[in-house]
Design a protein around this motif. Sequence first.
Motif, mmCIF file in Angstrom:
data_model
loop_
_atom_site.group_PDB
_atom_site.id
_atom_site.type_symbol
_atom_site.label_atom_id
_atom_site.label_comp_id
_atom_site.label_asym_id
_atom_site.label_seq_id
_atom_site.Cartn_x
_atom_site.Cartn_y
_atom_site.Cartn_z
ATOM 1 N N ASP A 46 -2.359 -4.134 4.387
ATOM 2 C CA ASP A 46 -1.810 -4.107 3.029
ATOM 3 C C ASP A 46 -2.632 -3.178 2.138
ATOM 4 O O ASP A 46 -2.106 -2.610 1.172
ATOM 5 C CB ASP A 46 -1.812 -5.519 2.439
ATOM 6 C CG ASP A 46 -0.964 -6.478 3.255
ATOM 7 O OD1 ASP A 46 0.267 -6.353 3.204
ATOM 8 O OD2 ASP A 46 -1.535 -7.335 3.957
ATOM 9 N N TYR A 47 -3.931 -3.053 2.458
ATOM 10 C CA TYR A 47 -4.829 -2.178 1.707
ATOM 11 C C TYR A 47 -5.712 -1.397 2.674
ATOM 12 O O TYR A 47 -6.094 -1.901 3.728
ATOM 13 C CB TYR A 47 -5.746 -2.981 0.778
ATOM 14 C CG TYR A 47 -5.038 -3.796 -0.280
ATOM 15 C CD1 TYR A 47 -4.644 -3.227 -1.484
ATOM 16 C CD2 TYR A 47 -4.787 -5.153 -0.071
ATOM 17 C CE1 TYR A 47 -4.005 -3.987 -2.454
ATOM 18 C CE2 TYR A 47 -4.154 -5.914 -1.037
ATOM 19 C CZ TYR A 47 -3.763 -5.324 -2.224
ATOM 20 O OH TYR A 47 -3.134 -6.088 -3.178
ATOM 21 N N MET A 48 -6.064 -0.173 2.274
ATOM 22 C CA MET A 48 -7.061 0.615 2.990
ATOM 23 C C MET A 48 -8.162 0.982 2.000
ATOM 24 O O MET A 48 -7.887 1.603 0.974
ATOM 25 C CB MET A 48 -6.443 1.882 3.586
ATOM 26 C CG MET A 48 -5.407 1.624 4.661
ATOM 27 S SD MET A 48 -4.958 3.111 5.600
ATOM 28 C CE MET A 48 -4.324 4.180 4.317
ATOM 29 N N LYS A 49 -9.393 0.583 2.323
ATOM 30 C CA LYS A 49 -10.530 0.887 1.467
ATOM 31 C C LYS A 49 -11.254 2.102 2.035
ATOM 32 O O LYS A 49 -11.827 2.045 3.126
ATOM 33 C CB LYS A 49 -11.464 -0.320 1.362
ATOM 34 C CG LYS A 49 -10.800 -1.527 0.717
ATOM 35 C CD LYS A 49 -11.744 -2.718 0.628
ATOM 36 C CE LYS A 49 -12.810 -2.493 -0.413
ATOM 37 N NZ LYS A 49 -13.674 -3.692 -0.575
ATOM 38 N N ILE A 50 -11.232 3.203 1.302
ATOM 39 C CA ILE A 50 -11.812 4.448 1.783
ATOM 40 C C ILE A 50 -13.329 4.393 1.647
ATOM 41 O O ILE A 50 -13.869 4.094 0.580
ATOM 42 C CB ILE A 50 -11.246 5.649 1.001
ATOM 43 C CG1 ILE A 50 -9.721 5.694 1.168
ATOM 44 C CG2 ILE A 50 -11.871 6.944 1.490
ATOM 45 C CD1 ILE A 50 -9.059 6.801 0.396
ATOM 46 N N ASP A 51 -14.020 4.685 2.738
ATOM 47 C CA ASP A 51 -15.474 4.571 2.787
ATOM 48 C C ASP A 51 -16.140 5.484 1.769
ATOM 49 O O ASP A 51 -15.669 6.583 1.472
ATOM 50 C CB ASP A 51 -15.970 4.920 4.195
ATOM 51 C CG ASP A 51 -17.447 4.665 4.354
ATOM 52 O OD1 ASP A 51 -17.839 3.489 4.375
ATOM 53 O OD2 ASP A 51 -18.216 5.649 4.427
ATOM 54 N N ARG A 52 -17.269 5.021 1.264
ATOM 55 C CA ARG A 52 -17.991 5.759 0.227
ATOM 56 C C ARG A 52 -18.455 7.136 0.690
ATOM 57 O O ARG A 52 -18.697 8.021 -0.135
ATOM 58 C CB ARG A 52 -19.194 4.945 -0.256
ATOM 59 C CG ARG A 52 -20.238 4.668 0.798
ATOM 60 C CD ARG A 52 -21.422 3.925 0.184
ATOM 61 N NE ARG A 52 -22.003 4.696 -0.892
ATOM 62 C CZ ARG A 52 -22.807 4.190 -1.823
ATOM 63 N NH1 ARG A 52 -23.087 2.916 -1.824
ATOM 64 N NH2 ARG A 52 -23.325 4.969 -2.750
ATOM 65 N N SER A 53 -18.596 7.342 2.016
ATOM 66 C CA SER A 53 -19.010 8.651 2.515
ATOM 67 C C SER A 53 -18.010 9.734 2.135
ATOM 68 O O SER A 53 -18.383 10.908 1.997
ATOM 69 C CB SER A 53 -19.183 8.612 4.036
ATOM 70 O OG SER A 53 -17.952 8.313 4.676
ATOM 71 N N LEU A 54 -16.736 9.355 1.968
ATOM 72 C CA LEU A 54 -15.717 10.320 1.541
ATOM 73 C C LEU A 54 -15.568 10.375 0.019
ATOM 74 O O LEU A 54 -14.959 11.308 -0.507
ATOM 75 C CB LEU A 54 -14.362 9.974 2.165
ATOM 76 C CG LEU A 54 -14.246 10.130 3.675
ATOM 77 C CD1 LEU A 54 -12.862 9.686 4.149
ATOM 78 C CD2 LEU A 54 -14.510 11.572 4.092
ATOM 79 N N ILE A 55 -16.099 9.373 -0.682
ATOM 80 C CA ILE A 55 -15.941 9.290 -2.135
ATOM 81 C C ILE A 55 -17.113 9.920 -2.880
ATOM 82 O O ILE A 55 -16.931 10.534 -3.941
ATOM 83 C CB ILE A 55 -15.795 7.809 -2.567
ATOM 84 C CG1 ILE A 55 -14.570 7.184 -1.889
ATOM 85 C CG2 ILE A 55 -15.681 7.702 -4.076
ATOM 86 C CD1 ILE A 55 -13.253 7.897 -2.163
ATOM 87 N N THR A 56 -18.331 9.809 -2.313
ATOM 88 C CA THR A 56 -19.517 10.369 -2.972
ATOM 89 C C THR A 56 -19.368 11.877 -3.167
ATOM 90 O O THR A 56 -19.133 12.614 -2.212
ATOM 91 C CB THR A 56 -20.779 10.074 -2.141
ATOM 92 O OG1 THR A 56 -20.916 8.649 -1.998
ATOM 93 C CG2 THR A 56 -22.018 10.631 -2.823
#
Length: 336
Positions: free
Chosen positions: A180-190
């Motif tokens: 229902d949800y996908m939480k994108i890892d911080r390695s791609l957000i930083t």
Amino acid sequence: MSLAQQRECKSSDDVLASYMNKDKLYIHYQPIVDLHKESVIGYEALTRFPPSAYFKSPVELFQFADQTNRLFQLEKHTRELAIDSIIPHLQERQQLWVNLTPNVIHDDSFTPGFTHTILKNTGLNPDQIVFEITEHSAISDYQSFRKLLEHYRKQGFKVAIDDVGAGYSSLQMISELKPDYMKIDRSLITHINQFREKQYMVEALQQIGKKLGSGIIAEGVETDGECLHLIQMGISLMQGYYFAKPDYPPPPLPKSISEQVKLQGYSQMFPLKIDERTTFSELMTWISTYMGSYDNYFALIQGKGVLPLTEVVRFVVSHSTKTKETVWSHLRSWFT
């Protein structure tokens, strides 16, 4: 069972029992926010304990429980603790996010249904509980785990995959479990606002989420630049220290952050400002380096109003030979 094995089991029982003491384990909560609604939509429950001679982190504690066939016992305890602690603070439309370790189905004592039983006397509904599966978890038996998730979903619970993009198994886990949800890892957000490669990866995950009907949540948001760029990419669900660190009682969305995001979101609609000194050369340079969207974004024209960015591009192209001139006199006729 040999005497040595009995001693080992007793020892591991004693260790785990000491950590399940109410004074030892406790839960902190980190908010998950929806910036479009300017509100907290839920809280992730995070297991915490004081510094210990046995384990450096909760991850090590859960690994120990898994190795000693007591994972279900520990997971059940922490989930009960998380639900009991959040009840006075969780609002009707907010969700509680709790970890679900795939290996728990191989624990000899595992029995599905205990979470539903816990909720009966709490006032919480199953659709307020999101089971969060870390992407780092190895799933050896997808067929059995899918059946478990189907059981949970029939009861009304939601499913999320954590740390998407952090390892090699993301795509298989997404396709098998259809979260229902996908939480994108911080390695791609930083520093996503600084690296196009990360933007391309997140855009691809957005497309996958759109096709599957999965909500996208950005984890590890810590700066203004990251937050603004994610808004610009159409991601409004976020989590990270930019909003609040894990704590108890569950931290609300700070009013200052809410007001700041609102102002930044407004200013983001007008990424370009044009005044009497602006030259065509400057506009050409701005267009060549601008990395954002042109749809539904505008330039603020000093004293005259706004102009869609698509119109700015047309304006510059139609005056491409006047690179050294200021745009002001030509812009007046463009408006009329």
